[in-house]
Design a protein around this motif. Structure first.
Motif, PDB file in Angstrom:
ATOM      1  N   GLU A 154     -11.688 -10.729  -9.234  1.00  0.00           N
ATOM      2  CA  GLU A 154     -10.645 -10.339 -10.180  1.00  0.00           C
ATOM      3  C   GLU A 154     -10.658  -8.833 -10.437  1.00  0.00           C
ATOM      4  OE1 GLU A 154     -10.850 -12.807 -13.648  1.00  0.00           O
ATOM      5  OE2 GLU A 154     -10.306 -14.629 -12.537  1.00  0.00           O
ATOM      6  N   VAL A 155     -11.807  -8.198 -10.230  1.00  0.00           N
ATOM      7  CA  VAL A 155     -11.885  -6.737 -10.370  1.00  0.00           C
ATOM      8  C   VAL A 155     -10.931  -6.061  -9.385  1.00  0.00           C
ATOM      9  CG1 VAL A 155     -13.402  -4.722 -10.253  1.00  0.00           C
ATOM     10  CG2 VAL A 155     -14.288  -6.900 -11.130  1.00  0.00           C
ATOM     11  N   LEU A 156     -10.816  -6.627  -8.191  1.00  0.00           N
ATOM     12  CA  LEU A 156      -9.902  -6.084  -7.179  1.00  0.00           C
ATOM     13  C   LEU A 156      -8.456  -6.170  -7.653  1.00  0.00           C
ATOM     14  CD1 LEU A 156      -9.478  -4.997  -4.277  1.00  0.00           C
ATOM     15  CD2 LEU A 156      -9.519  -7.368  -3.481  1.00  0.00           C
ATOM     16  N   ASN A 192     -11.897 -25.090   4.113  1.00  0.00           N
ATOM     17  CA  ASN A 192     -11.404 -24.109   5.078  1.00  0.00           C
ATOM     18  C   ASN A 192     -11.210 -22.712   4.500  1.00  0.00           C
ATOM     19  OD1 ASN A 192     -11.140 -26.005   7.280  1.00  0.00           O
ATOM     20  ND2 ASN A 192      -9.423 -26.881   6.149  1.00  0.00           N
ATOM     21  N   VAL A 193     -11.477 -22.559   3.204  1.00  0.00           N
ATOM     22  CA  VAL A 193     -11.306 -21.239   2.565  1.00  0.00           C
ATOM     23  C   VAL A 193     -12.478 -20.970   1.634  1.00  0.00           C
ATOM     24  CG1 VAL A 193      -8.784 -21.277   2.674  1.00  0.00           C
ATOM     25  CG2 VAL A 193      -9.939 -22.197   0.654  1.00  0.00           C
ATOM     26  N   LEU A 194     -12.730 -19.688   1.390  1.00  0.00           N
ATOM     27  CA  LEU A 194     -13.705 -19.317   0.365  1.00  0.00           C
ATOM     28  C   LEU A 194     -13.176 -19.726  -1.005  1.00  0.00           C
ATOM     29  CD1 LEU A 194     -14.918 -15.712   1.284  1.00  0.00           C
ATOM     30  CD2 LEU A 194     -16.051 -17.884   1.755  1.00  0.00           C
ATOM     31  N   ILE A 195     -14.073 -20.141  -1.857  1.00  0.00           N
ATOM     32  CA  ILE A 195     -13.697 -20.460  -3.229  1.00  0.00           C
ATOM     33  C   ILE A 195     -13.452 -19.150  -3.987  1.00  0.00           C
ATOM     34  CG2 ILE A 195     -14.504 -21.471  -5.400  1.00  0.00           C
ATOM     35  CD1 ILE A 195     -16.260 -23.340  -3.547  1.00  0.00           C
ATOM     36  N   PRO A 196     -12.302 -18.986  -4.614  1.00  0.00           N
ATOM     37  CA  PRO A 196     -12.051 -17.760  -5.391  1.00  0.00           C
ATOM     38  C   PRO A 196     -13.132 -17.545  -6.441  1.00  0.00           C
ATOM     39  CG  PRO A 196     -10.036 -19.029  -5.151  1.00  0.00           C
ATOM     40  CD  PRO A 196     -11.152 -19.894  -4.642  1.00  0.00           C
TER      41      PRO A 196
END
Length: 287
Positions: free
Chosen positions: A99-101, A90-94
């Protein structure tokens, strides 16, 4: 009976036949998960026999990966900015690129001496962006918003697992958002609708379409968020986006049109545009 070494070779062969791109890495990751074994112990014990029950568990997970289900969805764990996150379909995989953000927002907090900021994470998904910021900014408060109830269930679970104080809100962009924030951050859907069918099967078939689809030109959510964000940002506040590799110029222009200052595009480790960040004018022109 079978040894660790032979079982791992079997795993690599299964995944290679299934045309899994990183078959060697993934065979190892699943072994590490099932047997709770690290590389050092594996090399010491590689010729020892394994429990048949665990070998069968490993084979069953290999069969799942062979269907191109991402490893992180099989193990329900993904690491991001040094923290473990629960993930499911149900979510995008991190991803490491994101991590740049985090790094850019942390840098802005330091640069502008933003004390105990209030942070809004729009399209929060697993909550990995907001929770990583809260874990690294003393006294910060956060609200994560998403249109998906199922995604918010995952985010809430991650907040509890990491023991971080955070609020979650079911909201169609800003429809249920109140108050003012020092930082608004977002990794919104940004892939052009027509491009989604060309993505890897792992992404196209197993990650949530609504978290990928940025509509016709991929820029819909940037336009909507940028147009509305100023009302919810304190003067001098930060607006920061993850972007697609070819969206830096367009998203920067959106921020310029809304009178943001000190706008910059930041590249990831591959040298591709990854983040656009800007600062709202010190004097608050919104009422």
């Amino acid at each position: 009976m079978i040894t660790y070494r032979t079982l791992l070779s079997e795993g690599k062969e299964v995944l290679q036949k299934a045309k899994i791109m990183d078959f060697e890495i993934d065979a190892w990751l699943l072994m590490e998960f099932v047997f709770q074994i690290d590389r050092a112990r594996f090399f010491l014990e590689q010729n020892e026999t394994v429990e048949e029950e665990k070998a069968e568990t490993y084979r069953s997970l290999l069969a799942e990966r062979a269907k191109h289900i991402p490893v992180q969805q099989i193990t329900h764990e993904a690491w991001f900015f040094g923290l473990p996150f629960y993930v499911n379909e149900n979510v995008l995989i991190p991803r490491q690129d994101t991590e740049v953000l985090i790094e850019e927002v942390l840098s802005a907090v330091k640069k502008y001496r933003i004390q105990t900021p209030k942070i809004l994470d729009m399209c929060t998904g697993s909550g990995c962006i907001l929770l990583s910021l809260l874990a690294n900014i003393e006294g910060a408060e956060g609200l994560g918003a998403d249109l998906s109830e199922k995604a918010l269930e995952v985010a809430q679970k991650n907040g509890s697992l990491l023991n971080l104080k955070v609020e979650w809100c079911l909201s169609n962009l800003f429809s249920h958002i109140n108050g003012k924030y020092d930082i608004i951050v977002s990794n919104p859907p940004y892939i052009e609708s027509a491009v989604i069918e060309t993505l890897m099967e792992e992404v196209r078939e197993h990650e949530p379409r609504m978290a990928l689809d940025g509509k016709e030109d991929g820029l819909y959510f940037y336009r909507e968020i940028t147009k509305q964000a100023g009302v919810y940002l304190n003067a001098g506040g930060i607006l920061a986006f993850e972007i697609g590799y070819n969206q830096g110029e367009a998203v920067s222009q959106m921020l310029k049109e809304e009178q943001y200052e000190e706008i910059k595009v930041v590249k990831d480790l591959a040298g591709l545009d990854r983040v656009v960040i800007g600062r709202k004018k010190q004097e608050d022109s919104h009422v």
